[in-house]
Every structure is written in C-alpha cells, then in structure tokens.
Design a protein around this motif. Sequence first.
Motif: not given
Length: 265
Positions: A43-51
């Motif tokens: 997820s590129l280190g991002l929380p899934e919610a950001e997507f």
Amino acid sequence: MHEPLQPDAATPPPFELVNPEGSPDFLIVCDHASNALPPGYGSLGLPEAEFARHIAWDIGAAGVALGLSEALSCPAVLARYSRLLIDLNRGEDDPTLVMKLSDGAIIPGNRDVDPDHDAAELEHRIRTFHAPYHAAIAAALARAQESGAVPVIVSVHSFTPRWRQFIRPWETGLLWDRDDRLVGPLMEGLEQEGFTVGDNEPYTGRLLNDCMYRHGTANGLPHVLIEIRQDLIETKEGQREWAARYARHLRAAASLPGIREIRKP
C-alpha cells in the motif's frame, strides 16, 4: 522519452485498452482511472482508507470514460494503477511524477523515489508503468491516422467539490493549453443546459509535457481534458448521465468546420 519494458506474458499491461477496433474519430483516455497498485508495492505504506480518496484516483472518471467509449463507439485507454504509484498525467521530468506528499498524506513508499535518491526505482516505474501507457495511446492515435482520420482526444478526470475551504462552483471544467477549438462549442453547449463550466478550472491545462500536451498539442490533434465534479459521478447512474451528455456535445463540436485538422504548434 523512455522506452517501455517488454511485458511479461503473465503480467497484465499497466493499462486497459477498450474497443481497440472502434471508430478512429475519437480516442478516450483516463490517466487516473484506478486506485489499485501492482504486486510488490503493498500500500506504499499508506493506510488502506487513503485509497478511497482523490489522492489515489479520479473517482467516477473510469465509468465516464467507458461510457464515452461505448457511446462514441471508439477506443479508450485507461490506467490500470493508481496515480500514487506514478502520475500518468505528468511528463517524465516533472518533479510531481511520483508524489511524496498529496493533500496532507505522506506516501512512505515514495519517499526516496527521485533522481537524487532512488533513481533506479524511478526509472523502473517510468519504463514499466508510465511509458507503456503512453505507447498505447500513441499506437491508438497512429492506427486512427493510418485510416485517414484526424482523431479527437478526450481525457477524462474528476475533481473534489471542495478544496480546503473553497467550495468549487463548477459542475464541470474544460482544460486546454494552446488549442481551444473544442472548448468554445463544448462550453456553449453545456452552459445552455444550465451548467457552470470552468475555463481551465479547477486546474490549468497549461502543463508542459502532460498527457494532452504530449499526444494532442505536440501532434496538432484536436483534444480537450474534461473535469467533472466527483459527487456528480460517484454512482453508475451519474457516470452514464455525464457520459451521454459529453458524447452528445462532443459529436456536435467535432462536426464543426476546422475541428478535424492537424494544427502543429
């Protein structure tokens, strides 16, 4: 410009090519169609919610692009992966090609992806994801021109209703650089329907080496980038409605004298 890597037969290309044998009169492109990431990037280190946010994709744009392809019986090229991996609407030398910070979100997996730190990863993303997408667009345009057509290129994007504290007043916008031949008739038609239309709003279309510059301006082909407010195309019904609306106005605009000419900059 970088040459695309030869794809592995087992790996899908970083774009979706729809109706490749369709009418050469139009080509639809959608740079930010998807919020997916390819294997190996997590997820590129991002929380899934950001997507789910606009930072990862243009919400509703893919549905409109597919609707336009169907309504105009023409090919479409849609991005398969998120703009967070690499922004297909940027030139290869643009510092925002791989975003490290987007609308308040830091992207950890992109932290070192630049010419000064991890140039190899930057090169890999360009050759594996960016270059093949643009090669697919170039090939579709070449096929159209080989048939004797002067294709109209339509790039489909969407924008948020609010940017920070500013409530955006437009339902849709038309972005352009040096070639405004489609903008006038499209704007007139949409305004006659009662819409507030942004002229190079909510963003400017004057971005050197972006997708429309690369394939439209540089080749002298008629083109326009359309922006539609996200809340109007969040649903399939809204996507169908706006695809039908733009298809109608694009057909009318493209039939006017002087539109289907090659105008080199």
